[in-house]
Design an enzyme around this catalytic site. Structure first.
Site, short mmCIF file in Angstrom:
data_model
loop_
_atom_site.label_atom_id
_atom_site.label_comp_id
_atom_site.label_asym_id
_atom_site.label_seq_id
_atom_site.Cartn_x
_atom_site.Cartn_y
_atom_site.Cartn_z
N ASP A 63 -21.53 -53.32 37.28
CA ASP A 63 -22.10 -52.38 36.30
C ASP A 63 -22.63 -51.19 37.07
OD1 ASP A 63 -21.99 -53.51 33.58
OD2 ASP A 63 -23.19 -55.12 34.42
N ARG A 71 -26.06 -50.86 40.16
CA ARG A 71 -26.27 -51.99 41.08
C ARG A 71 -26.26 -51.54 42.54
NH1 ARG A 71 -28.03 -54.12 36.54
NH2 ARG A 71 -26.38 -54.90 35.16
N ARG A 139 -28.03 -44.28 27.84
CA ARG A 139 -26.76 -44.78 28.37
C ARG A 139 -25.58 -44.37 27.48
NH1 ARG A 139 -27.56 -50.98 28.29
NH2 ARG A 139 -25.59 -51.02 29.42
N LYS A 169 -17.17 -50.90 26.17
CA LYS A 169 -18.21 -51.82 25.71
C LYS A 169 -19.18 -51.07 24.79
CE LYS A 169 -21.31 -51.24 29.70
NZ LYS A 169 -21.89 -51.84 30.90
N HIS A 170 -19.92 -51.75 23.95
CA HIS A 170 -19.94 -53.18 23.69
C HIS A 170 -19.31 -53.37 22.31
CE1 HIS A 170 -23.38 -52.23 26.35
NE2 HIS A 170 -23.17 -53.41 26.90
N HIS A 182 -30.34 -58.74 25.55
CA HIS A 182 -30.72 -59.50 26.74
C HIS A 182 -31.87 -60.46 26.42
CE1 HIS A 182 -28.75 -55.99 28.58
NE2 HIS A 182 -28.44 -56.82 29.57
N ASP A 251 -19.86 -60.35 26.74
CA ASP A 251 -20.99 -59.89 27.54
C ASP A 251 -21.53 -61.12 28.28
OD1 ASP A 251 -22.95 -58.23 28.61
OD2 ASP A 251 -23.54 -57.39 26.68
#
Length: 335
Positions: A63, A71, A139, A169-170, A182, A251
């Site tokens: 990601d 990351r 985002r 996505k998503h 999450h 996901d």
């Protein structure tokens, strides 16, 4: 080949991971910040994964969106702007915004290729909605579906130009979710007519090589199950209504939107129609449970994966990293 993508525990493969992955033969792997320390270390890690599997076109995901989702971080790697910057530019200069997004994605792709990473979980095609959870927020590529699709296409093209596969996505859209998947299961109560806005970018980019399902319930389609575990949503909305025939993953099944043990979660998303279950934590006990529950990928799923990965073997031709970043920055300065 097992219908699973796994995360890793640390900066290099452990002996237990080598044994497990050799036996499980997963479809691919995904890296996180815990796996990325230096350029040399990440390249050694990705090389070790390819050597272990014997697959030159092994999908190794990350990601790396830019903004708050990255990351690979400075000072080892460059920082990239959040998607909102391209959305802001699009409102005053659409063509410039698309070129900026394409150049930015090319630069991200060049950075990833240098590290041996060939798949990026980008672009988000979630249409931003006022009042929704800020888990999408900056985002998003915008709040207008045509704009989201146009910028999303530029992102896919920029990464593809250097042999990096994008994931839309998503699916079928996280933009209306009032909570963060999450942490808990979002339930969207919008009508089918209202959800046409959310679907439009995914329909326009239905030829994308890979896609990721949202852990979100859409009451109008299936009030009992999140989209990632709903045969109705995957078959009737994703495959038929949108016409998406790319390699489809869930996901992360470790997200708290889902319930049950990890084997049940993994088996559930594959049974619903995902080509592969995504498990990110690197926890060996969880991975063993997933491996015991998921089947081998179907022939159809393997065909989709091979088609998606065919473009990763190209040699990039065109602007280098510095040129791509310079183009992006000059265009973003217009806003």
């Amino acid at each position: 080949m097992q219908a699973a993508i796994y995360g890793l525990e640390a900066l290099e493969l452990t002996a237990s991971e080598r044994d497990f992955f050799r036996d499980a033969d997963p479809a691919g792997f995904i890296l996180f910040k815990r796996n990325c320390e230096t350029r040399e270390q990440v390249l050694a890690l990705t090389n070790s994964l390819r050597a272990l599997t014997g697959r030159a076109d092994l999908p190794i995901l990350i990601d790396q969106e830019g903004g708050r989702v990255a990351r690979m971080k400075p000072p080892q790697w460059a920082a990239f702007p959040a998607a909102e910057r391209f959305s802001d530019l699009y409102r005053i200069a659409p063509s410039s915004a698309m070129e900026a997004a394409r150049s930015n994605a090319r630069a991200i792709g060049l950075m990833l290729r240098e590290a041996g990473i060939n798949v990026d979980a980008l672009p988000l095609l979630d249409v931003r909605q006022e009042g929704a959870s800020d888990i999408i927020g900056d985002r998003a590529l915008g709040s207008e579906p045509m704009q989201v699709a146009a910028l999303g296409r530029a992102v896919l093209d920029g990464m593809a130009s250097v042999g990096v596969v994008g994931i839309i996505k998503h699916i079928p859209g996280h933009g209306r979710a009032l909570v963060d998947s999450h942490k808990e299961l979002p339930v969207v109560t919008a009508s089918a007519e209202e959800l046409e806005v959310d679907l439009e970018p995914f329909e326009r980019l239905a030829s994308a090589p890979m896609g990721m399902m949202a852990h979100v319930v859409y009451n109008v389609w299936d009030a009992e199950r999140p989209a990632s575990m709903s045969p109705v949503v995957i078959r009737e909305i994703v495959r038929e209504r949108l016409g998406f025939d790319g390699w489809l993953m869930s996901d992360d099944i470790g997200m708290e939107a889902l319930h049950g043990d990890f084997g049940a979660r993994a088996a559930g998303v594959v049974a619903a129609g995902c080509d592969v279950a995504l498990h990110c934590s690197g926890n060996m006990e969880e991975m063993v449970a997933v491996a015991a529950a998921v089947p081998a990928m179907s022939d159809e799923s393997e065909t989709r994966l091979a088609r998606a990965m065919a473009t990763t073997m190209i040699e990039p031709d065109g602007p280098d990293f510095a040129e791509s970043v310079a183009t992006r920055d000059a265009l973003l300065a217009l806003a």
